[in-house]
Design a protein around this motif. Structure first.
Motif, PDB file in Angstrom:
ATOM      1  N   LYS A 274       0.846  -1.193   0.000  1.00 55.22           N
ATOM      2  CA  LYS A 274       0.000   0.000   0.000  1.00 55.22           C
ATOM      3  C   LYS A 274       0.881   1.242   0.000  1.00 55.22           C
ATOM      4  O   LYS A 274       1.984   1.235   0.563  1.00 55.22           O
ATOM      5  N   THR A 275       0.356   2.296  -0.621  1.00 54.31           N
ATOM      6  CA  THR A 275       1.092   3.559  -0.668  1.00 54.31           C
ATOM      7  C   THR A 275       0.385   4.602   0.180  1.00 54.31           C
ATOM      8  O   THR A 275      -0.806   4.477   0.500  1.00 54.31           O
ATOM      9  N   SER A 276       1.108   5.656   0.522  1.00 60.54           N
ATOM     10  CA  SER A 276       0.538   6.740   1.327  1.00 60.54           C
ATOM     11  C   SER A 276      -0.467   7.570   0.551  1.00 60.54           C
ATOM     12  O   SER A 276      -1.147   8.422   1.132  1.00 60.54           O
TER      13      SER A 276
ATOM     14  N   THR B 163       5.253   6.992   0.634  1.00 59.89           N
ATOM     15  CA  THR B 163       5.639   5.902   1.530  1.00 59.89           C
ATOM     16  C   THR B 163       4.960   4.606   1.104  1.00 59.89           C
ATOM     17  O   THR B 163       3.738   4.579   0.894  1.00 59.89           O
ATOM     18  N   LEU B 164       5.745   3.549   0.963  1.00 58.96           N
ATOM     19  CA  LEU B 164       5.229   2.227   0.615  1.00 58.96           C
ATOM     20  C   LEU B 164       5.317   1.327   1.845  1.00 58.96           C
ATOM     21  O   LEU B 164       6.354   1.286   2.522  1.00 58.96           O
ATOM     22  N   THR B 165       4.222   0.632   2.110  1.00 58.01           N
ATOM     23  CA  THR B 165       4.162  -0.296   3.238  1.00 58.01           C
ATOM     24  C   THR B 165       3.866  -1.686   2.711  1.00 58.01           C
ATOM     25  O   THR B 165       2.895  -1.890   1.980  1.00 58.01           O
TER      26      THR B 165
ATOM     27  N   THR C 113       3.198  -5.668   3.806  1.00 53.68           N
ATOM     28  CA  THR C 113       2.807  -6.512   4.946  1.00 53.68           C
ATOM     29  C   THR C 113       2.480  -7.919   4.460  1.00 53.68           C
ATOM     30  O   THR C 113       1.995  -8.129   3.341  1.00 53.68           O
TER      31      THR C 113
ATOM     32  N   ARG D 177       6.662  -6.337   8.859  1.00 58.04           N
ATOM     33  CA  ARG D 177       6.302  -5.261   7.933  1.00 58.04           C
ATOM     34  C   ARG D 177       7.554  -4.514   7.456  1.00 58.04           C
ATOM     35  O   ARG D 177       8.506  -4.312   8.202  1.00 58.04           O
TER      36      ARG D 177
ATOM     37  N   GLN E 173       8.578  -0.799   5.547  1.00 56.67           N
ATOM     38  CA  GLN E 173       8.082   0.531   5.179  1.00 56.67           C
ATOM     39  C   GLN E 173       9.265   1.389   4.725  1.00 56.67           C
ATOM     40  O   GLN E 173      10.308   1.415   5.388  1.00 56.67           O
TER      41      GLN E 173
ATOM     42  N   THR F 169      10.274   5.077   1.973  1.00 57.14           N
ATOM     43  CA  THR F 169       9.780   6.233   1.223  1.00 57.14           C
ATOM     44  C   THR F 169      10.624   6.434  -0.032  1.00 57.14           C
ATOM     45  O   THR F 169      11.851   6.304  -0.006  1.00 57.14           O
TER      46      THR F 169
END
Length: 823
Positions: free
Chosen positions: A44-46, A70-72, A74, A80, A82, A84
């Motif tokens: 997911k991205t910010s 920011t890319l997360t 999971t 996780r 994370q 940027t």
């Protein structure tokens, strides 16, 4: 009225309120601690977008450009991740994150898109550097002259030769659309403006040889320009004593459209007035360009590139005195002129490009373009000359004047050349990525129709001591001026031809690329092939069809060494099917039997990246060899190329290029270049002689600096040294008898700029708050006032019948002031 309608059309586009969001791409493979791919990882991205990895651990996600995202990542069984990123528009990042089951997270490996270009042998230059570097013809081509292996000893021209090739052997693309230049240009001061508008440029990529099959059918190089896609409203204005430019970027609120448009004006009077010929010179070079993008959906984008150029060149020479020879034996050529030259060049270019993203792996592109040029060269110039000894007695009233004439005569040049060319292109390209980005297949097919209507009428009459000189042909044998020749007056040169020529071309390519590992070393492989078939028709021309096939390959390896090294090997067969100018011989007649020139390239390169003074540097080296067959020999007069149109020569070129670039001064990019070249040709098996572009050594320095105590005062230095080119030969002369070299070319251009506003110096109030950038500058071209020459004018000595090569000198020292601003 058609040009007016074009201007209104493009003017409407200029003020349209369009936008499209700029994007970059993050892609990669997510692995576990055992280097096995992980399926179903959520990314997911910010900014609210997201995706999942497939069964091979591969993912690809598009993110907004020019902002921190920011890319997360999971996964139910892993910790996780994370991080940027901040990407430029069109930038491609590869990452290989390793997800851990423990609390300690292993670092992410990031591979930048610049590395991908490096393994392909492509050099990249920032658009900002292009805009800053001083030069008589500023822009992309001016910057290329500081690269090794690229030469042009004429600061009034934007044309360039690469590794022994000529000006017709270079491909130029703007956003993957091939662009053209006028046909009849014969002098650098006639050229006006390069097609590439620097204000619109975002990326500049250049390959000097060994390029992939996806690029077209030329022998020497590829210049690949990318124009911007704006994200907000903005504008730029540049003014100087040589002309000015203005551009505007527009945006709309629905994120569907974008436009960037620019208009330029150029006046070379300041440069031409520094030459030794006194003239009435009225150049008017104007062009307008626009690039528009419409985003129908995430899957379908439509782009339009348009250009209109009006170049008027009025030239009325008055007098000329050129001093040459030695200090002990000075000689001067004094010429008095009557008459004038009127040239008109009108070019119109439009192209549509559609991108269709079928899925994450397949991209389809469709391009259609049309280029129309109407060109006129009309001149009648009568020159009376005296060639003689110069008075060198200091203090004499006639110091510097011609005292004793060794040759007197006159010359009348007449020309009525008109050309109308229309070129259509329809093209499809595609890309298919297999298993992520490890395997990629590219393909393309293109149809081109060229319709050229040409009238060529040129003749020259030479008179010496009252005798009309005949051309040195058997039917005109004579012993003038010693014995009278009884017969009708005949021109020394005469070319009369009318050509109505059509050429239909079908070309295509397919290539496969793979990035993988060989033990602990990264390797990159590219294999491809091009094919090209063309048919020539026309009035009085027997239809002729020919075809060529060009296999090419590249291999690169990045060893797992402590030093950051990259090795490249590329090459293959490169063909250049003849364009119209290559079909037209010295007599102006089209020869449909001209074959495609063939060159076998081998290029071995190395990139060594290191740190010096805790700043990044890169040393790029390439050794190359070209074996050329079916060579279409030519003569070079200023920037005019005249082909023999007979394929009776063979040639070779080899050399070594080296460029060291980096932050010699913190925060700025500079470089030093060195090139060695040798290129020779063998015409009709008479032995090897230097080709017209045989320029052995080149040194160039491009340097940027600023004052420590006044950091807003910038310095830009552009230095070039080239050994001399061959001096050419007189008309009808045997080039094997004229193998002298011109003097070495030495030039230094320097610019000073004081920055009032830039990204690091902004104002919240006052009149300066209206600007994002504002600077004023001062430039000195040819700082040391070196008399460089581009060609020779050949004048006959009436007594000995010897011919003198009188150098045609280029521009002297010139001062220029300029101002740049961005809103």
């Amino acid at each position: 009225m058609k040009p007016i309608r074009y201007l209104f059309f493009f003017g409407f586009l200029l003020f349209a309120n369009f936008i499209i969001a700029q994007t970059g791409t993050v892609r990669g493979i997510i692995l576990d601690a055992n280097n096995q791919p992980i399926d179903a990882v959520n990314i997911k991205t910010s900014v609210g977008t997201g995706t999942q990895t497939n069964k091979n651990g591969f993912f690809k996600i598009v993110v907004p450009a020019n902002e921190n995202v920011t890319l997360t990542m999971t996964h139910i069984a892993h910790k996780r991740i994370q991080f940027t990123v901040k990407l430029k528009n069109g930038e491609d990042y590869e990452i290989f994150p390793i997800m851990s089951t423990t609390t300690e997270q292993i670092d992410i490996v990031v591979i930048e898109s610049g590395k991908r270009k490096a393994v392909e042998g492509i050099q990249t230059v920032s658009a900002e550097t292009v805009r800053l570097i001083p030069g008589a013809n500023p822009g992309v081509e001016n910057l290329l002259m500081s690269f090794p292996g690229i030469n042009n000893n004429n600061e009034l021209s934007t044309q360039y030769s690469v590794r022994g090739g000529n000006y017709d052997e270079n491909l130029v693309y703007v956003n993957e659309i091939e662009v053209y230049r006028p046909f009849l240009i014969r002098s650098g001061q006639q050229e006006g403006l390069s097609f590439v508008n620097t204000d619109l440029v975002q990326n500049v990529d250049f390959s000097a040889g060994g390029f992939q099959a996806k690029f077209g059918d030329k022998l020497s190089s590829v210049l690949d320009i990318t124009y911007k896609r704006p994200v907000r409203f903005g504008g730029r204005v540049n003014l100087s004593l040589l002309g000015g430019s203005a551009s505007i970027e527009t945006s709309s609120k629905d994120s569907k459209f974008s436009t960037i448009s620019g208009i330029r004006f150029r006046d070379n009077s300041l440069l031409v007035n520094s030459k030794q010929t006194e003239t009435n010179f009225r150049p008017r070079f104007v062009d307008f360009q626009t690039y528009v993008t419409y985003k129908f959906s995430d899957k379908f984008h439509l782009n339009f590139l348009g250009n209109v150029a009006f170049n008027d060149y009025d030239y009325e020479p008055l007098t000329r005195q050129t001093n040459f020879g030695t200090l002990q034996d000075p000689i001067a050529l004094l010429v008095f002129y009557e008459g004038q030259e009127e040239d008109r060049y009108r070019t119109y270019f439009g192209a549509l490009k559609a991108n269709y993203f079928l899925n994450d792996d397949v991209t389809l592109k469709f391009i259609a373009s049309a280029y129309h040029t109407t060109e006129q060269e009309h001149f009648d110039i009568f020159a009376q000359y005296r060639l003689g000894e110069v008075n060198t007695n200091i203090g004499d009233q006639d110091l510097g004047n011609v005292e004793f004439s060794e040759g007197i005569g006159s010359q009348l040049n007449h020309g009525r050349n008109d050309l109308d060319a229309l070129i259509f292109n329809v093209e499809h390209k595609g890309t298919y990525e297999i298993e992520g980005d490890d395997n990629q297949i590219d393909w393309g097919i293109k149809y081109t129709h060229e319709d050229i209507r040409d009238r060529l009428i040129e003749w020259e009459v030479i008179d010496s001591a009252g005798f009309s000189i005949r051309p040195p042909l058997p039917q005109f044998s004579n012993n003038q001026p010693y014995d009278a020749f009884e017969g009708p007056l005949e021109p020394f040169q005469s070319v009369r031809a009318r050509n109505n020529t059509q050429i239909d071309r079908v070309s295509g390519f397919a290539q496969w690329s793979k990035q993988s590992m060989l033990g602990e070393h990264e390797i990159y492989t590219n294999i491809g092939v091009r094919a090209h078939s063309w048919t020539i028709n026309g009035d009085g021309i027997e239809s002729k069809t020919q075809a060529v096939v060009s296999p090419r390959a590249q291999f690169a390896i990045k060893p797992n060494w402590k030093q950051d090294m990259l090795f490249r090997l590329s090459g293959g067969f490169y063909h250049q099917p003849p364009f119209y100018r290559e079909l037209r011989g010295f007599d102006g007649v089209v020869n449909p039997n001209v074959k495609a020139q063939q060159s076998i390239h081998v290029v071995l390169g190395n990139d060594y990246s290191f740190k010096l003074w805790d700043r990044p540097f890169k040393l790029t080296s390439e050794a190359y060899y070209k074996n050329l067959s079916d060579v279409n020999a030519y003569t070079l007069e200023n920037v005019r190329i005249r082909y023999r149109a007979d394929n009776v020569a063979k040639a070779y070129a080899y050399g070594f290029d080296m460029r060291l670039n980096g932050e010699f001064v913190p925060g700025t990019e500079s470089w030093v270049s060195f090139g060695y070249l040798k290129t020779e040709e063998n015409i009709n098996n008479r032995g090897y002689i230097s080709r017209p572009t045989d320029q052995r050594l080149k040194f160039a320095v491009l340097f940027q600096d600023y004052m420590r105590k006044i950091p807003n005062l910038k310095l830009y230095l552009n230095l070039t040294y080239n050994t001399g080119l061959p001096g050419g030969s007189p008309s009808y002369a045997d080039p094997y008898l004229f193998q002298s070299k011109l003097p070495d070319y030495k030039r230094a251009d320097v610019g000073f700029s004081y920055v009032l506003v830039d990204k690091d110096k902004q104002f919240d109030s006052g009149w300066l708050s209206a600007f994002k950038e504002l600077n004023v500058g001062f430039e000195i071209f040819n700082v040391f006032d070196v008399q460089n020459s581009i060609t020779n004018t050949w004048v006959r000595d009436v007594y000995t019948k010897r011919q003198f090569g009188i150098p045609n000198f280029l521009t002297g020292r010139v001062f220029n002031v300029k101002m740049g601003m961005r809103f």
